[in-house]
Design an enzyme around this catalytic site. Structure first.
Site, PDB file in Angstrom:
ATOM      1  CE1 TYR A  22      33.796 -25.090 -26.780  1.00  0.00           C
ATOM      2  CE2 TYR A  22      35.621 -23.661 -26.187  1.00  0.00           C
ATOM      3  CZ  TYR A  22      35.149 -24.809 -26.790  1.00  0.00           C
ATOM      4  OH  TYR A  22      36.031 -25.672 -27.401  1.00  0.00           O
TER       5      TYR A  22
ATOM      6  CG  HIS B 152      33.857 -26.335 -22.457  1.00  0.00           C
ATOM      7  ND1 HIS B 152      34.222 -26.942 -21.259  1.00  0.00           N
ATOM      8  CD2 HIS B 152      34.484 -25.126 -22.465  1.00  0.00           C
ATOM      9  CE1 HIS B 152      35.010 -26.143 -20.589  1.00  0.00           C
ATOM     10  NE2 HIS B 152      35.200 -25.033 -21.287  1.00  0.00           N
TER      11      HIS B 152
END
Length: 269
Positions: free
Chosen positions: A29, A44
């Site tokens: 991420y 996310h």
């Protein structure tokens, strides 16, 4: 699309904790957020909505394959300078794959922030893995544990139950999971109803004879107030279904928590 990364730890005898999936997912991420803040934040915080309304990330990654590794009480460590291998895949080529590759090319490393130390993995090489020829029936092996759960009522309270390999409902639960993913990736696709998964009973019986467990417990966000224990399994299996569902399983992963490093599978030649 599937990628294979050749990685080298920055230090000899680096220690990799047993429960490292969360740290690796966080590193992925971080790469996405750096090259595309909007997409990284979207993936996310939300993800892609399935026809059921459930949000899915639509990417998965494998265990870290470490040749000649040695088990210590703190985790795995390397015995030589052999490279580590990581696989990662997603059907979202223009979104996930494009941004992930861009992040790797810009950074040339993956940083795992593990409690009070940093494990730096230098990316030496990145390869595109061609998609297999999907037939109606294929044999699969797991590249990371399969996790799948449901909600059950126990003494008037709702509890999470993680499916075991011997559960009769496992096949239907896996099918519904794959259909949800297909509804996002290819919502116009109509597939046949036939679906079955048969776990490798020879493998299961051998494990039982050796008095070894069929499941394993993995902790997400270890050593934090938000630590969560998942139960998964790694058993070869044979799947018979429409090739489009095979393709979804290969690209997105099987079961839940794929974006946390679970459910990656590969066809056995």
């Amino acid at each position: 699309m599937r990628l294979r990364l050749i990685l080298y730890p920055d230090k000899q005898n680096s220690i990799l904790p047993f429960n490292y999936q969360y740290y690796l997912a966080s590193a992925i991420y971080k790469l996405l957020l750096k090259v595309s803040p909007a997409y990284g934040q979207f993936l996310h915080d939300k993800g892609y909505p399935a026809i059921t309304g459930r949000l899915m990330k639509l990417f998965t990654f494998s265990k870290l394959f470490i040749p000649n590794s040695r088990i210590t009480k703190y985790g795995l460590t390397t015995c030589d300078s052999s490279p580590w291998i990581l696989y990662i895949s997603s059907p979202m080529i223009q979104d996930f794959i494009k941004n992930f590759v861009k992040g790797i090319l810009e950074e040339s490393k993956i940083e795992l922030k593990i409690q009070n130390f940093l494990l730096l993995l230098r990316v030496e090489e990145i390869n595109f893995i061609p998609e297999p020829n999907f037939k109606f029936e294929n044999n699969f092996r797991t590249l990371s544990p399969i996790v799948l759960s449901t909600i059950i009522d126990r003494n008037g309270k709702k509890n999470i139950y993680y499916y075991r390999p011997t559960d009769k409902e496992l096949s239907l639960a896996l099918e519904n999971n794959l259909r949800n993913k297909l509804s996002i990736v290819n919502p116009e696709m109509k597939i046949k109803e036939n679906f079955s998964i048969q776990l490798d009973h020879e493998y299961i019986n051998r494990r039982l004879r050796q008095k070894k467990r069929l499941t394993k417990k993995i902790t997400i966000k270890p050593h934090t107030p938000h630590a969560t224990e998942l139960i998964g399994f790694e058993i070869p299996f044979r799947m018979a279904c429409d090739p489009e569902l095979m393709r979804i399983a290969w690209h997105c992963g099987v079961g839940e928590h794929n974006s946390q490093g679970f459910g990656m599978v590969d066809i056995i030649n």
